[in-house]
Motif scaffolding. Structure first.
Motif, PDB file in Angstrom:
ATOM      1  N   ARG A  18       0.823  -1.211   0.000  1.00 41.07           N
ATOM      2  CA  ARG A  18       0.000   0.000   0.000  1.00 41.07           C
ATOM      3  C   ARG A  18       0.859   1.264   0.000  1.00 41.07           C
ATOM      4  O   ARG A  18       0.372   2.338  -0.356  1.00 41.07           O
ATOM      5  CB  ARG A  18      -0.968  -0.018   1.169  1.00 41.07           C
ATOM      6  CG  ARG A  18      -0.386   0.209   2.532  1.00 41.07           C
ATOM      7  CD  ARG A  18      -1.257  -0.321   3.639  1.00 41.07           C
ATOM      8  NE  ARG A  18      -1.056  -1.740   3.829  1.00 41.07           N
ATOM      9  CZ  ARG A  18      -1.639  -2.454   4.791  1.00 41.07           C
ATOM     10  NH1 ARG A  18      -2.490  -1.885   5.614  1.00 41.07           N
ATOM     11  NH2 ARG A  18      -1.399  -3.738   4.920  1.00 41.07           N
ATOM     12  N   LEU A  33      -7.989   2.547   3.635  1.00 42.16           N
ATOM     13  CA  LEU A  33      -7.413   3.812   3.170  1.00 42.16           C
ATOM     14  C   LEU A  33      -7.991   4.190   1.810  1.00 42.16           C
ATOM     15  O   LEU A  33      -7.941   3.393   0.867  1.00 42.16           O
ATOM     16  CB  LEU A  33      -5.888   3.703   3.023  1.00 42.16           C
ATOM     17  CG  LEU A  33      -5.061   3.398   4.274  1.00 42.16           C
ATOM     18  CD1 LEU A  33      -3.614   3.112   3.872  1.00 42.16           C
ATOM     19  CD2 LEU A  33      -5.116   4.562   5.259  1.00 42.16           C
ATOM     20  N   LYS A  41      -7.184   6.999  -8.107  1.00 42.59           N
ATOM     21  CA  LYS A  41      -7.350   6.742  -6.678  1.00 42.59           C
ATOM     22  C   LYS A  41      -7.794   5.306  -6.485  1.00 42.59           C
ATOM     23  O   LYS A  41      -8.290   4.658  -7.424  1.00 42.59           O
ATOM     24  CB  LYS A  41      -8.339   7.719  -6.033  1.00 42.59           C
ATOM     25  CG  LYS A  41      -9.798   7.562  -6.436  1.00 42.59           C
ATOM     26  CD  LYS A  41     -10.668   8.525  -5.619  1.00 42.59           C
ATOM     27  CE  LYS A  41     -12.140   8.386  -5.990  1.00 42.59           C
ATOM     28  NZ  LYS A  41     -13.008   9.270  -5.173  1.00 42.59           N
ATOM     29  N   LEU A  55      -4.409  10.956   1.352  1.00 41.60           N
ATOM     30  CA  LEU A  55      -5.291   9.820   1.632  1.00 41.60           C
ATOM     31  C   LEU A  55      -6.261  10.154   2.750  1.00 41.60           C
ATOM     32  O   LEU A  55      -6.155  11.190   3.411  1.00 41.60           O
ATOM     33  CB  LEU A  55      -4.462   8.577   1.982  1.00 41.60           C
ATOM     34  CG  LEU A  55      -3.338   8.726   3.019  1.00 41.60           C
ATOM     35  CD1 LEU A  55      -3.855   8.606   4.435  1.00 41.60           C
ATOM     36  CD2 LEU A  55      -2.250   7.690   2.780  1.00 41.60           C
ATOM     37  N   CYS A 112       2.692  11.114   5.258  1.00 39.54           N
ATOM     38  CA  CYS A 112       1.460  11.805   4.853  1.00 39.54           C
ATOM     39  C   CYS A 112       0.906  12.731   5.937  1.00 39.54           C
ATOM     40  O   CYS A 112      -0.195  13.267   5.793  1.00 39.54           O
ATOM     41  CB  CYS A 112       0.407  10.786   4.438  1.00 39.54           C
ATOM     42  SG  CYS A 112       0.905   9.771   3.032  1.00 39.54           S
ATOM     43  N   MET A 159      -7.019   6.270  -1.106  1.00 40.63           N
ATOM     44  CA  MET A 159      -5.717   6.819  -1.479  1.00 40.63           C
ATOM     45  C   MET A 159      -5.784   7.625  -2.768  1.00 40.63           C
ATOM     46  O   MET A 159      -6.283   7.153  -3.794  1.00 40.63           O
ATOM     47  CB  MET A 159      -4.707   5.673  -1.615  1.00 40.63           C
ATOM     48  CG  MET A 159      -4.629   4.780  -0.384  1.00 40.63           C
ATOM     49  SD  MET A 159      -3.349   3.512  -0.473  1.00 40.63           S
ATOM     50  CE  MET A 159      -1.882   4.524  -0.221  1.00 40.63           C
ATOM     51  N   ASN A 160      -5.274   8.839  -2.696  1.00 40.74           N
ATOM     52  CA  ASN A 160      -5.192   9.739  -3.840  1.00 40.74           C
ATOM     53  C   ASN A 160      -3.872   9.463  -4.560  1.00 40.74           C
ATOM     54  O   ASN A 160      -2.856  10.116  -4.313  1.00 40.74           O
ATOM     55  CB  ASN A 160      -5.257  11.190  -3.349  1.00 40.74           C
ATOM     56  CG  ASN A 160      -5.320  12.197  -4.480  1.00 40.74           C
ATOM     57  OD1 ASN A 160      -5.092  11.867  -5.641  1.00 40.74           O
ATOM     58  ND2 ASN A 160      -5.615  13.451  -4.141  1.00 40.74           N
ATOM     59  N   LEU A 190     -10.697  14.164  -2.320  1.00 43.01           N
ATOM     60  CA  LEU A 190      -9.519  14.353  -1.467  1.00 43.01           C
ATOM     61  C   LEU A 190      -8.732  15.623  -1.802  1.00 43.01           C
ATOM     62  O   LEU A 190      -7.867  16.044  -1.031  1.00 43.01           O
ATOM     63  CB  LEU A 190      -8.599  13.131  -1.581  1.00 43.01           C
ATOM     64  CG  LEU A 190      -9.150  11.842  -0.973  1.00 43.01           C
ATOM     65  CD1 LEU A 190      -8.225  10.674  -1.267  1.00 43.01           C
ATOM     66  CD2 LEU A 190      -9.349  11.988   0.528  1.00 43.01           C
ATOM     67  N   SER A 227       0.903   3.385  -5.975  1.00 42.39           N
ATOM     68  CA  SER A 227       1.033   4.369  -7.051  1.00 42.39           C
ATOM     69  C   SER A 227       2.079   3.972  -8.079  1.00 42.39           C
ATOM     70  O   SER A 227       2.064   4.470  -9.211  1.00 42.39           O
ATOM     71  CB  SER A 227       1.383   5.734  -6.465  1.00 42.39           C
ATOM     72  OG  SER A 227       2.497   5.626  -5.599  1.00 42.39           O
ATOM     73  N   ILE A 237      -3.733  14.234   5.493  1.00 43.78           N
ATOM     74  CA  ILE A 237      -4.675  13.136   5.717  1.00 43.78           C
ATOM     75  C   ILE A 237      -6.068  13.695   5.986  1.00 43.78           C
ATOM     76  O   ILE A 237      -6.231  14.622   6.782  1.00 43.78           O
ATOM     77  CB  ILE A 237      -4.232  12.266   6.908  1.00 43.78           C
ATOM     78  CG1 ILE A 237      -2.878  11.604   6.618  1.00 43.78           C
ATOM     79  CG2 ILE A 237      -5.281  11.200   7.219  1.00 43.78           C
ATOM     80  CD1 ILE A 237      -2.295  10.847   7.791  1.00 43.78           C
ATOM     81  N   SER A 245      -4.092   1.809   9.131  1.00 41.38           N
ATOM     82  CA  SER A 245      -3.891   1.652   7.678  1.00 41.38           C
ATOM     83  C   SER A 245      -4.718   0.516   7.079  1.00 41.38           C
ATOM     84  O   SER A 245      -4.519   0.143   5.925  1.00 41.38           O
ATOM     85  CB  SER A 245      -2.408   1.416   7.379  1.00 41.38           C
ATOM     86  OG  SER A 245      -1.945   0.223   7.997  1.00 41.38           O
TER      87      SER A 245
END
Length: 320
Positions: A82, A148, A93, A120, A185, A150-151, A115, A86, A189, A145
């Motif tokens: 995770r 999540l 996302k 995230l 992050c 996530m962006n 977001l 990306s 957040i 976590s």
């Protein structure tokens, strides 16, 4: 928007058996476009659905190196993915959900959350995290976590993935992926209600939409907190899904000591918890397999264990 929902789930082999229940509950309540299932193989034969795309982590680039102090710990390499979704996924996302969590309601509001310039969104953990990380002000900012949003576009643009990978490769962490995500992050957040990640450390709530069975409180272990909810979906999946078929197999104590189930001469891996359950409950195990739609289906109903009541002897009186 909700129809474009992209989910990511990671699982090591010992949890493959439980993924069918998680996916069944997810698909029941939500319109999902894609589930990226990160596993240790090319596929899981009994999980067949056009929405699932399997990714074998052994065939992806190894971002966490062998020299990393986090390389050989109680946490598997699967848990670190995770931190660099990306790098592997091209999506804008993704909603990550742990393999020991279950979605029990519609979560389109979570998926549709904008977001903007946040990396995230997650749910806060309780605890003394400032002391744990050595960073002031983290007690009310540290997130779990296990769930999540996530962006990925933002994470790529701001090189947050590279920062997380560098930290994992150069510094030891007690909770590797979770600690690193919170450090890198921090201040980027979006904090969510714990209805989206209801666990013993985030808060157990009655109106939860995602239940997270963390630590020893696994949903498939009977007697665990809220395990009745997990089993309700498990049984419903068996009885109602048109892709389910029952397979009966005889299990011996030797098989269980080897942490194996023997089914038609083939060995199937099971977790220690399931092996213990079988030892304690019965020697005949019912194993559920997901099979292709075109295969002839046998209707399935799971028989509950019934108590056999001994007949009470009637008292008779002899006349003199």
């Amino acid at each position: 928007m909700a129809k474009e929902m992209i989910i990511a789930i990671c699982s090591t082999r010992n949890w493959y058996f439980y993924l069918a229940t998680e996916l069944y509950a997810l698909f029941k309540h939500n319109e999902v476009k894609k589930v990226y299932l990160f596993i240790e193989d090319d596929n899981i034969p009994y999980l067949k659905d056009k929405r699932i795309e399997f990714i074998n982590i052994n065939k992806t680039e190894k971002y966490i190196k062998e020299y990393s102090p986090n390389y050989k710990t109680k946490y598997s390499q699967m848990s670190y993915i995770r931190c660099y979704f990306s790098k592997i996924l091209k999506e804008k996302k993704v909603l990550y959900i742990d393999a020991d969590a279950i979605v029990v309601d519609n979560i389109e509001e979570l998926w549709d959350l904008d977001l903007k310039d946040k990396a995230l969104a997650g749910v806060k953990e309780s605890g003394e995290w400032s002391k744990h990380l050595g960073i002031r002000g983290m007690d009310d900012k540290y997130i779990n976590s296990g769930v999540l949003l996530m962006n990925l576009d933002y994470i790529r643009k701001e090189n947050k993935d590279d920062e997380m990978i560098a930290l994992l490769n150069n510094q030891y962490f007690a909770f590797p992926d979770q600690d690193v995500i919170n450090i890198v992050c921090k201040d980027k957040i979006e904090y969510l209600s714990n209805i989206y990640n209801s666990a013993v450390t985030t808060g157990v709530v009655d109106n939860a939409k995602i239940i997270h069975y963390i630590r020893e409180h696994k949903g498939w272990i009977k007697g665990s907190q809220r395990s009745d909810i997990w089993y309700r979906y498990f049984l419903e999946m068996i009885e109602r899904s048109k892709k389910m078929v029952k397979v009966e197999c005889t299990v011996t104590y030797n098989d269980l000591q080897l942490n194996r189930l023997v089914e038609k001469g083939e060995q199937l891996e099971v977790t220690k918890e399931r092996a213990d359950y079988l030892v304690n409950e019965r020697e005949l195990a019912k194993v559920i397999e997901v099979i292709p739609e075109e295969t002839k289906i046998e209707e399935v109903k799971l028989e509950e264990k019934k108590e056999v009541k001994k007949p009470v002897a009637k008292k008779t009186s002899k006349k003199k």
